[in-house]
Enzyme design. Structure first.
Site, PDB file in Angstrom:
ATOM      1  CB  ALA A   1      -0.723   3.367  -6.878  1.00 35.37           C
ATOM      2  CG  PHE A   2      -1.956  -0.397  -2.451  1.00 29.57           C
ATOM      3  CD1 PHE A   2      -2.757  -0.592  -3.554  1.00 29.57           C
ATOM      4  CD2 PHE A   2      -1.595  -1.501  -1.693  1.00 29.57           C
ATOM      5  CE1 PHE A   2      -3.209  -1.855  -3.893  1.00 29.57           C
ATOM      6  CE2 PHE A   2      -2.041  -2.770  -2.023  1.00 29.57           C
ATOM      7  CZ  PHE A   2      -2.846  -2.955  -3.125  1.00 29.57           C
ATOM      8  CE  LYS A   3      -2.064  -3.137  -7.603  1.00 33.28           C
ATOM      9  NZ  LYS A   3      -3.260  -2.414  -7.185  1.00 33.28           N
ATOM     10  CG  ASP A   4       4.752   3.021  -5.804  1.00 40.11           C
ATOM     11  OD1 ASP A   4       5.136   2.432  -6.831  1.00 40.11           O
ATOM     12  OD2 ASP A   4       4.284   4.177  -5.811  1.00 40.11           O
TER      13      ASP A   4
ATOM     14  CG  LEU B   1       5.142  -3.990  -7.078  1.00 37.05           C
ATOM     15  CD1 LEU B   1       4.296  -3.387  -8.188  1.00 37.05           C
ATOM     16  CD2 LEU B   1       5.684  -5.350  -7.499  1.00 37.05           C
TER      17      LEU B   1
END
Ligand code: PLP
Length: 469
Positions: free
Chosen positions: A106-109, A112
């Site tokens: 997911a793009f959150k990676d 993060l």
């Protein structure tokens, strides 16, 4: 570079402090006191090299450049595509920018993986510890856990709304068996989880006692990391690019605003919302009115309060912090606020917002598969549907925020077959889950957080959380 609060009543801080603080003490969000300019011509090279260059002005007072460059390189070496955020052509004016090549798909990676390393560096050597507390409607949780699981100086407590995240998303969080990872299923909605986190941060003594830190998209460092792919993607085209962004908490699209302020050739930013359409309603009326959350096929966008919108408000009212503070106070009290007409008009320039319902979302997944042989996830589909309503010339870059396998039920109901599972996701189904349940009660969560900090500090706490709650 110093950072100031959108509500004007908190001290200006440096990057390291903003990283650990998350929310400002006055309830506002931190922003850089001024926008640096991108280098001209725009930097080229590998993703991590461009990333270092773009982000450097935000962190330069904090660490040597070599150290920052090494940290950025390390953050992006675990992605399964060397371009990190590759562009993929969809039709003659539309591209996907795939943001799901990190460890949790997911793009959150993208944010993060970097932020976890920045935290670790910030705490290292000081002997300090921190407890990261976050709320997730799905993807943030696993991406944050993945970014922190190996950090010695950190515990992570992740709240998710019980029964409202997908099976795969839940398992990506709860199958992590690490003593510093704590999952809590909250009896409530994502907004309840987000409110709990805000309330925990509002508790000064708790904050200090346990070293509370945030990784939610209110954290400036996350926005900073997300600016980079707007720069790499827009520099691939000759004409100014329009980005279409599947939007929930407004962190992603705000990074697009930041990139544009820094000089990236961005024409329009299109906010693509699902049936939780507080933003499209605001863009058309100038009134922000929160209503109940609706569960949709794109659960990472199922929210009614887009926290990061406050940052854009601040920018739109000429950085008048007292006006922002007043509007947000009205919003907290009444669940609604309206902006003056001249402020509202600004949102017509370079911005647009579209609402896409579940039926159109599934129809778009099917259409894209039929026309292009590409399987997209429901969040991405919301943005593709929004881009298809635009008649202007391209290029349009749709941010593809999740791998379709993370939302296989919705994809299957759209195209009749489940998307292919990457092996790391397939394995989750056989693994044990580690999660506890709790009511949406800030005292219960605060007690739990104190216990974790005590345990981590090696003090013995014999009462078990379950007995207390
Ligand atoms: C978090 C998330 C979004 C929403 O991003 P915001 O920055 O909160 O607006 C969209 N799609 C997916 C898959 C996400 O995980």
């Amino acid at each position: 570079m110093r950072y100031i609060s959108t509500r004007g009543q908190a001290p200006a801080l440096g990057f390291g402090e903003v990283l650990l603080e998350g929310l400002a003490t006055d309830g506002g969000l931190y922003l850089p006191e001024r926008w640096p300019s991108l280098p001209s011509p725009l930097p080229h090279g590998e993703y991590h090299e461009v990333a270092t260059e773009v982000m450097w002005p935000f962190v330069e007072s904090e660490m040597p450049r070599d150290e920052f460059a090494a940290l950025v390189k390390d953050a992006y070496c675990h992605f399964d595509d060397p371009a990190v955020a590759p562009l993929r052509r969809l039709d003659d004016k539309t591209w996907l920018c795939e943001l799901f090549h990190g460890p949790t798909f997911a793009f959150k990676d993208i944010a993060l993986q970097l932020v976890g390393r920045l935290f670790d560096r910030q705490l290292a050597g000081t002997g300090r510890r921190a407890v990261i507390v976050g709320a997730t409607s799905g993807d943030t949780g696993s991406a944050a856990i993945e970014a922190c699981r190996q950090c010695d100086a950190l515990d992570i407590v992740m709240l998710h709304p019980a029964g409202r995240v997908s099976e795969t998303q839940r398992r990506q969080m709860t199958t992590v068996d690490s003593p510093n990872v704590h999952n809590i299923a909250i009896d409530g909605t994502f907004d309840d989880c987000q409110r709990l986190v805000k309330d925990l941060f509002a508790d000064e003594s708790l904050r200090r006692e346990v070293g509370l830190a945030a990784v939610n998209s209110i954290n400036w460092a996350r926005i900073m990391a997300q600016i980079v792919y707007y720069v790499t993607a827009s520099s691939a085209f000759e004409d100014p690019t329009t980005f279409v962004v599947p939007t929930g908490n407004f962190g992603n699209v705000f990074a697009g605003h930041a990139a544009r302020r820094m000089g990236a050739p961005i024409k329009n930013l299109i906010v693509a919302s699902n049936e939780n359409d507080i933003l499209p309603r605001f863009f058309s009326s100038g009134s922000m009115e929160s209503t109940a959350v609706i569960a949709t096929h794109s659960p990472s966008m199922d929210i009614q309060v887009s926290s990061n919108f406050e940052r854009l408000m601040f920018e739109s009212v000429g950085r008048d912090a007292s006006l922002v503070a007043d509007l947000m106070a009205t919003f907290a009290e009444t669940g609604t606020f309206s902006v003056p007409d001249d402020v509202h008009r600004q949102f017509g320039d370079g911005w647009a917002a579209e609402r896409v319902d579940d039926e159109e979302t599934l129809g778009t997944i099917a259409a894209v598969e039929a026309e292009h042989g590409i399987v997209i996830d429901p969040h991405t589909a919301v943005a593709v549907a929004a881009s298809r309503r635009r008649s202007g010339p391209g290029p349009y870059v749709v941010l593809a925020t999740a791998h379709p396998a993370k939302f296989s039920d919705a994809v299957k109901s759209a195209i009749g077959v489940a998307p292919q599972m990457p092996p790391t996701l397939a394995r989750l189904a056989e693994m044990d889950e580690h999660v506890r349940n709790a009511p949406a009660d800030v005292d219960v969560i605060a007690t739990f957080v104190r216990d974790i900090a005590d345990r981590a500090a090696g003090r013995s706490v014999d009462a078990d959380y379950r007995e207390r709650s």
